[in-house]
Design a protein around this motif. Structure first.
Motif, mmCIF file in Angstrom:
data_model
loop_
_atom_site.group_PDB
_atom_site.id
_atom_site.type_symbol
_atom_site.label_atom_id
_atom_site.label_comp_id
_atom_site.label_asym_id
_atom_site.label_seq_id
_atom_site.Cartn_x
_atom_site.Cartn_y
_atom_site.Cartn_z
ATOM 1 N N LYS A 34 -54.244 -54.237 -23.168
ATOM 2 C CA LYS A 34 -55.332 -54.030 -24.129
ATOM 3 C C LYS A 34 -56.659 -53.811 -23.415
ATOM 4 C CE LYS A 34 -57.217 -55.985 -28.405
ATOM 5 N NZ LYS A 34 -57.152 -57.130 -29.364
ATOM 6 N N GLU A 35 -56.801 -54.449 -22.232
ATOM 7 C CA GLU A 35 -58.030 -54.303 -21.452
ATOM 8 C C GLU A 35 -58.002 -53.064 -20.546
ATOM 9 O OE1 GLU A 35 -58.789 -57.901 -19.343
ATOM 10 O OE2 GLU A 35 -59.255 -59.047 -21.173
ATOM 11 N N GLY A 36 -56.916 -52.292 -20.613
ATOM 12 C CA GLY A 36 -56.832 -51.069 -19.836
ATOM 13 C C GLY A 36 -56.119 -51.206 -18.509
ATOM 14 N N VAL A 37 -55.530 -52.369 -18.257
ATOM 15 C CA VAL A 37 -54.752 -52.574 -17.031
ATOM 16 C C VAL A 37 -53.330 -52.054 -17.260
ATOM 17 C CG1 VAL A 37 -53.842 -54.275 -15.407
ATOM 18 C CG2 VAL A 37 -56.119 -54.595 -16.391
ATOM 19 N N ASP A 38 -52.844 -51.235 -16.355
ATOM 20 C CA ASP A 38 -51.503 -50.660 -16.470
ATOM 21 C C ASP A 38 -50.478 -51.739 -16.123
ATOM 22 O OD1 ASP A 38 -49.340 -48.993 -16.680
ATOM 23 O OD2 ASP A 38 -49.750 -47.876 -14.841
ATOM 24 N N CYS A 39 -49.865 -52.306 -17.128
ATOM 25 C CA CYS A 39 -48.936 -53.435 -16.929
ATOM 26 C C CYS A 39 -47.627 -53.137 -17.655
ATOM 27 C CB CYS A 39 -49.568 -54.719 -17.443
ATOM 28 S SG CYS A 39 -48.497 -56.156 -17.316
ATOM 29 N N PRO A 40 -46.585 -52.706 -16.923
ATOM 30 C CA PRO A 40 -45.345 -52.297 -17.584
ATOM 31 C C PRO A 40 -44.311 -53.412 -17.772
ATOM 32 C CG PRO A 40 -45.225 -51.739 -15.272
ATOM 33 C CD PRO A 40 -46.580 -52.372 -15.485
ATOM 34 N N LEU A 41 -44.549 -54.603 -17.176
ATOM 35 C CA LEU A 41 -43.498 -55.621 -17.155
ATOM 36 C C LEU A 41 -44.079 -57.022 -17.184
ATOM 37 C CD1 LEU A 41 -40.468 -56.503 -16.641
ATOM 38 C CD2 LEU A 41 -41.001 -56.342 -14.187
ATOM 39 N N ALA A 42 -43.468 -57.874 -18.005
ATOM 40 C CA ALA A 42 -43.730 -59.316 -17.991
ATOM 41 C C ALA A 42 -42.379 -59.995 -17.789
ATOM 42 C CB ALA A 42 -44.365 -59.774 -19.305
ATOM 43 N N ILE A 43 -42.283 -60.879 -16.797
ATOM 44 C CA ILE A 43 -40.970 -61.440 -16.473
ATOM 45 C C ILE A 43 -41.097 -62.855 -15.925
ATOM 46 C CG2 ILE A 43 -41.016 -60.311 -14.200
ATOM 47 C CD1 ILE A 43 -37.906 -60.099 -14.471
ATOM 48 N N GLU A 44 -40.197 -63.708 -16.374
ATOM 49 C CA GLU A 44 -40.091 -65.077 -15.873
ATOM 50 C C GLU A 44 -38.903 -65.181 -14.930
ATOM 51 O OE1 GLU A 44 -41.255 -69.108 -18.062
ATOM 52 O OE2 GLU A 44 -39.542 -68.076 -18.912
ATOM 53 N N THR A 45 -38.977 -66.107 -13.996
ATOM 54 C CA THR A 45 -37.843 -66.322 -13.100
ATOM 55 C C THR A 45 -36.631 -66.866 -13.848
ATOM 56 O OG1 THR A 45 -38.885 -68.435 -12.511
ATOM 57 C CG2 THR A 45 -39.150 -66.617 -10.973
ATOM 58 N N SER A 46 -36.814 -67.346 -15.077
ATOM 59 C CA SER A 46 -35.699 -67.827 -15.893
ATOM 60 C C SER A 46 -34.779 -66.692 -16.333
ATOM 61 C CB SER A 46 -36.229 -68.544 -17.140
ATOM 62 O OG SER A 46 -36.914 -67.619 -17.967
ATOM 63 N N GLY A 47 -35.248 -65.447 -16.236
ATOM 64 C CA GLY A 47 -34.464 -64.304 -16.700
ATOM 65 C C GLY A 47 -35.036 -63.638 -17.932
ATOM 66 N N LEU A 80 -42.036 -50.243 -12.007
ATOM 67 C CA LEU A 80 -43.150 -49.584 -11.333
ATOM 68 C C LEU A 80 -42.855 -48.137 -10.965
ATOM 69 C CD1 LEU A 80 -44.402 -52.521 -9.075
ATOM 70 C CD2 LEU A 80 -45.510 -51.585 -11.106
ATOM 71 N N GLU A 81 -41.608 -47.701 -11.117
ATOM 72 C CA GLU A 81 -41.289 -46.296 -10.850
ATOM 73 C C GLU A 81 -42.116 -45.362 -11.732
ATOM 74 O OE1 GLU A 81 -37.115 -45.942 -11.425
ATOM 75 O OE2 GLU A 81 -36.609 -46.476 -9.367
ATOM 76 N N ASN A 82 -42.298 -45.779 -12.982
ATOM 77 C CA ASN A 82 -43.060 -44.953 -13.922
ATOM 78 C C ASN A 82 -44.472 -45.479 -14.151
ATOM 79 O OD1 ASN A 82 -40.885 -43.135 -14.453
ATOM 80 N ND2 ASN A 82 -39.951 -44.692 -15.768
ATOM 81 N N ALA A 83 -44.874 -46.453 -13.339
ATOM 82 C CA ALA A 83 -46.227 -47.003 -13.445
ATOM 83 C C ALA A 83 -46.733 -47.338 -12.053
ATOM 84 C CB ALA A 83 -46.225 -48.241 -14.342
ATOM 85 N N PRO A 84 -46.853 -46.333 -11.186
ATOM 86 C CA PRO A 84 -47.257 -46.597 -9.803
ATOM 87 C C PRO A 84 -48.594 -47.334 -9.741
ATOM 88 C CG PRO A 84 -47.437 -44.249 -10.343
ATOM 89 C CD PRO A 84 -46.687 -44.890 -11.459
ATOM 90 N N GLY A 85 -48.621 -48.395 -8.912
ATOM 91 C CA GLY A 85 -49.833 -49.192 -8.788
ATOM 92 C C GLY A 85 -50.034 -50.170 -9.921
ATOM 93 N N GLY A 86 -49.067 -50.241 -10.829
ATOM 94 C CA GLY A 86 -49.190 -51.106 -11.998
ATOM 95 C C GLY A 86 -49.095 -52.584 -11.659
ATOM 96 N N THR A 87 -49.384 -53.401 -12.653
ATOM 97 C CA THR A 87 -49.382 -54.857 -12.510
ATOM 98 C C THR A 87 -48.159 -55.454 -13.182
ATOM 99 O OG1 THR A 87 -51.800 -54.981 -12.414
ATOM 100 C CG2 THR A 87 -50.634 -56.981 -13.075
#
Length: 510
Positions: free
Chosen positions: A342-355, A293-300
């Motif tokens: 793709k829908e225009g939402v700023d989303c820089p990360l996808a992560i699972e608790t598994s690592g 989120l450092e480079n995507a402030p307010g991102g999802t």
């Protein structure tokens, strides 16, 4: 349609099976050379249809982790690819993420990684990539249908080349650190850092020797770097309690600044702070979110469904971002992140608790070495500010107690039974005065409990692949997880096809 035999090889978005002797109950080897060749031929046919490229025009890379069956399976894969007329790049011992990167940096049409992740030594499998990333479950079904039907490309003569792509992949990670840290000594930005690496005898030993050490890091105390497909020391899995205890102890023993741990094929990673405390699960998601989120402030940030309430508070209130909880399964969270962008939402990360962590800046590839590299870079920057990772995590609210209990489903049609259990619990929750169903629940049944009912939450869901109902519980008070478990047991014990003995044991052991 796949018959029962061929369908059992499908494991989500991978192919897996028994590849060597030593399995419990003397399970027969089903990843035979013949079956592997059929599956590989199926991949070539699928890839030809997907890309419009004739097999003789394809370049396909092949790599493997450290499993004892790797050489045999690789030989069968190569035989099928060469007979289809493909140009084959043999990458040898390699991480799964590096094999995807061959489609980017070596312009491979496709890639095959021979791995079964953290599963026992006697299992193995095939994982496939194109330039678009890993395959979907429906793609695996098509490949297996070709194998089932005996479909093969026209017989031609291909070629093979030995390629040390891991050297190029390691150089890329080194440059990331050099450019990101911006140390006075550009070539040795990690001079003065002591980092312990635990590769679990998988494919991750390169990270200590080829990434960290050339940058000046002290890697003394690193352990299990040599590949050994019997995994004699501990399961290579950042989620495994024994594995995490081992690397935490190594950090404390060697007074290291940081510890890192990988699973067998390095698509997952975890970390340990200088005090020997694990940075795993919610803590790992928090660190990765802070970096992304450092480079995507307010991102999802897209996470899996089992993340804590405290993590949501950290992402949204401390970091100023948004959290999107989604279905368990690394491909599920990655696909959701792709959809949001793709829908225009700023989303820089996808992560699972598994690592499993996939960053937009890295092709949404779940890459444990890339994640760990970003953490090391952040650690170096924090050190320059007189801070460390513990300062970054200080605002993260953490529960007093947490537990995961896995309840086996004892009928063949486990999905129908599991869905009935979930529906029953949801109905029950609606009639309890101190229970509240999470309106943002994305899978299973997630319930919040008031202070008098345990002051926490529970999530019951169906496992992605197995006949299991995992139950995750967190509480903000001592004894809260047992209180919550006891209340849930009243409903769950009424389902005769569910083995509730693990829940009974948990309650009685409090």
């Amino acid at each position: 349609m796949l018959d029962k035999y061929w369908k059992h090889f499908k494991s989500g978005t991978d192919i897996r099976g028994v590849a060597s002797s030593g399995a419990p109950d003397e399970q027969a080897i089903d990843l035979t050379d013949e079956n592997i060749e059929k599956m590989t031929a199926g991949f070539v046919l699928w890839l030809a249809a997907k890309t419009g490229t004739a097999p003789e025009k394809m370049t396909i890379s092949v790599g493997h982790d450290s499993r004892i069956s790797a050489d045999r399976i690789q030989a069968a894969v190569l035989h099928a690819l060469i007979n289809a007329g493909c140009r084959v790049l043999c990458c040898g011992l390699a991480s799964t993420p590096s094999m995807f990167m061959t489609t980017v940096e070596l312009a491979c049409t496709g890639a095959v990684q021979i791995t079964a992740s953290h599963h026992p030594f006697f299992r193995n499998g095939l994982k496939f990539f194109t330039r678009d990333g890993g395959l979907e479950g429906s793609d695996i079904e098509q490949i297996l249908e070709h194998a089932q039907n005996g479909d093969t490309p026209p017989a031609l003569q291909g070629t093979t080349e030995e390629v040390n792509y891991m050297a190029q992949y390691s150089a890329r990670l080194r440059k990331m650190i050099q450019d990101g840290v911006k140390a006075e000594d550009y070539d040795h930005p990690l001079a003065g850092f002591h980092i312990v690496v635990d590769a679990g005898n998988g494919a991750g030993g390169f990270y200590a020797k080829d990434v960290l050490e050339p940058l000046g890091a002290d890697i003394s105390g690193s352990q299990f770097l040599e590949p050994d497909g019997m995994f004699p020391n501990h399961i290579p899995n950042p989620e495994n309690e024994e594995a995490m205890k081992s690397v935490c102890a190594a950090v404390r023993k060697n007074h290291a600044d940081l510890g890192v741990i990988f699973d067998t094929d390095v698509d997952r990673g975890g970390a340990v702070d200088h005090s020997g405390n694990e940075i795993n699960r919610n803590r790992l998601v928090a660190i990765a979110s802070a970096i992304a989120l450092e480079n995507a402030p307010g991102g999802t940030v897209v996470t899996d469904s089992v993340t804590s309430d405290g993590l949501k508070t950290y992402i949204e209130e401390t970091l100023g971002g948004k959290q999107r909880r989604f279905k368990r399964g690394y491909k599920n969270v990655i696909d959701e992140a792709l959809r949001l962008n793709k829908e225009g939402v700023d989303c820089p990360l996808a992560i699972e608790t598994s690592g499993h962590a996939a960053m937009r800046e890295n092709y949404f590839l779940d890459d444990g070495a890339y994640l760990v590299t970003k953490i090391i870079m952040k650690t170096a920057v924090l050190r320059g500010q007189g801070k460390d990772l513990e300062d970054l995590l200080a605002p993260l609210p953490e529960p007093a107690e947490a537990a995961e209990i896995r309840l086996p489903i004892m009928v063949e049609d486990f999905r129908t039974e599991g869905e009935a259990v979930l529906a029953s619990l949801s109905t029950c929750a609606g009639h309890q005065p101190h229970w509240h169903i999470d309106p943002e629940g994305c899978e299973g049944v997630r319930i919040a409990f008031d202070e008098q009912a345990g002051d926490g939450w529970a999530l019951l869901r169906l496992s992605v692949h197995d006949p299991i109902l995992p139950l995750n519980i967190e509480s903000n008070i001592a004894g809260g997880t047992t209180l919550i478990a006891s209340q849930l047991y009243v409903n769950l014990r009424t389902h005769k096809n569910i083995d509730t003995s693990p829940l009974e044991t948990f309650i009685s052991n409090d």
